[in-house]
Design a protein around this motif. Structure first.
Motif: not given
Ligand code: AMP
Ligand code: MG
Length: 428
Positions: A350-355, A365-377, A395-396
């Motif tokens: 909810n802000d305009t910074r790069v997170a 399968g043959k794909q590499v997938v990213a999962y969150s390790a937790g909230p952004p705080d 950012a956008e």
């Protein structure tokens, strides 16, 4: 932290760090002390390796012609004229009808052109041996120069001195090497509220907390290949910090602060840095976590001010300190590495910074997938306890849906579990 006129783009900030981080001057070290350091020059072999033609087997050095018809049914008998051991060659020549008893590693005596292994022979007495097998010329002979030729490069500038390369160098008679030494990182953790983790926290409501950053920054610096010159905690008080700039900056190549770099009333690192004659190179990055990241130069020493929140401190060190350390260590690939992976679950902001969202990689399968390790705080330590790297949300973007390709920062491949590496390697 108040109003910033502009926040710098993170890639631009990395570029500034690179511009101000030079490789340290090379030093000559014995191979055993050069492990994991980067070679500062090409080293060529002063010799052919192997140094001379030698036997690959225990057996008998013979003239191949003499035994061309030998077999178990019709062995050939030869005169044994002497012995050749590793380090103790036979001084004479082998003529037709003769053999020299030879051990692995011994130089091949003149005149002989093959070795019959001991299993294919039978010693009759002191002077005679029976040969039961024919051997073509050059059998069981390790040719001189087969490994590397005199004048060829053993290790290239920019390569890391590994155990295997050390064997190669040592075998060519090289015992020392010019390498780039480890940069010395000095760590100063600020905060009146901080207690060392081994004290009893008697009063939970006193506002005191345990210091998480000292140990994490020390270990992370070592993981990156730096030497930790010192790591100390100081209070948020101007005279202690002034003293740090006076007496500690000569002891390190990079002075890393934790905390005290925002715009709070007790954030003294930046004002005292300026007062001490430091030159500010940036402050304030358009990123979450780690917006108040600060970078400057005091004489020859780089100064990196990490925000005190442990997640911010860890992330900023992981990217920016790592870049400086890699560069100063002489590593050729010091740039921040990103890969493209698929997002395993929706991410929003909810802000305009790069997170930079702490995340795990998994395979699907043959794909590499990213999962969150937790909230952004930035105060949630569980998000840096086991994460593999960071998903970049531009950012956008306010929302990136599941399944979309995203950039992923993988600071250190050794953070990936073996099981995942195994799966990744079997995918390609
Ligand atoms: P600062 O950047 O100094 O304003 O600190 C930001 C937040 O991080 C505050 O809540 C601090 O208490 C916390 N913090 C700062 N340093 C540490 C540390 N070494 N360990 C744990 N938390 C810290
Ligand atoms: Mg503080």
């Amino acid at each position: 932290m108040g109003v910033h006129t502009t926040l710098m783009d993170w890639r631009q900030a990395v570029a500034v760090v690179i511009r101000y981080s030079d490789a340290k001057a090379p030093v000559t070290k014995p191979l055993a002390q050069a492990h994991d350091l980067i070679a500062a020059e090409d080293v060529v072999s002063p010799y052919d390796l192997p140094l001379f033609a030698s036997s690959a087997m225990d057996g008998y050095a013979v003239c191949a012609n003499d035994v061309a018809q030998a077999s178990p049914e019709s062995p050939v008998e030869l005169e044994v004229i002497g012995e050749a051991r590793a380090g103790l060659p036979y001084p004479g020549r082998v003529r037709s009808g003769q053999a020299v008893e030879i051990m692995t590693g011994s130089p091949i005596p003149g005149g002989a052109d093959a070795v019959v292994k001991v299993e294919d022979t039978q010693r009759i007495d002191d002077r005679r041996v029976r040969i039961f097998a024919k051997v073509p010329p050059l059998t069981a002979i390790r040719a001189a120069g087969r490994d590397i030729k005199k004048g060829d490069v053993l290790i290239r500038r920019g390569e890391k001195v590994s155990s295997g390369l050390a064997a190669f160098l040592a075998a060519a008679g090289i015992g020392e090497i010019k390498v780039v030494p480890r940069p010395r990182v000095g760590i100063v953790v600020t905060g009146d509220e901080l207690l060392p983790p081994d004290v009893n926290l008697l009063q939970l409501d006193s506002g005191a907390i345990f210091d998480a950053n000292s140990v994490t920054l020390e270990l992370l610096s070592k993981e990156m290949g730096a030497e930790v010159a010192f790591c100390e905690r100081v209070k948020d008080d101007p005279s202690s910090l002034r003293e740090v700039f006076v007496s500690r900056s000569q002891l390190c190549d990079i002075l890393v602060f934790s905390g005290g770099v925002s715009k709070g009333k007790y954030d003294f690192v930046r004002p005292l840095f300026s007062e001490s004659g430091g030159q500010e190179l940036f402050w304030g990055i358009n990123q979450q976590p780690g917006k108040p990241l600060f970078f400057g130069k005091l004489g020859d020493v780089l100064v990196l001010g990490l925000p005190g929140n442990p997640v911010s401190a860890f992330f900023c060190a992981d990217l920016y300190l790592r870049t400086a350390v890699r560069r100063m260590r002489g590593e050729p690939d010091f740039e921040v590495q990103t890969i493209t992976v698929l997002l395993g679950e929706e991410m929003t902001k909810n802000d305009t910074r790069v997170a930079f969202r702490r995340a795990f990689l998994r395979t699907r399968g043959k794909q590499v997938v990213a999962y969150s390790a937790g909230p952004p705080d930035s105060h949630l330590l569980h998000t840096i306890a086991r994460h593999h790297g960071y998903v970049i949300i531009p950012a956008e973007r306010a929302r990136v849906p599941e399944g979309e390709p995203v950039e992923f920062v993988l600071p250190d491949i050794s953070r990936l579990p073996r099981e995942l590496l195994k799966t990744l390697l079997s995918i390609v």
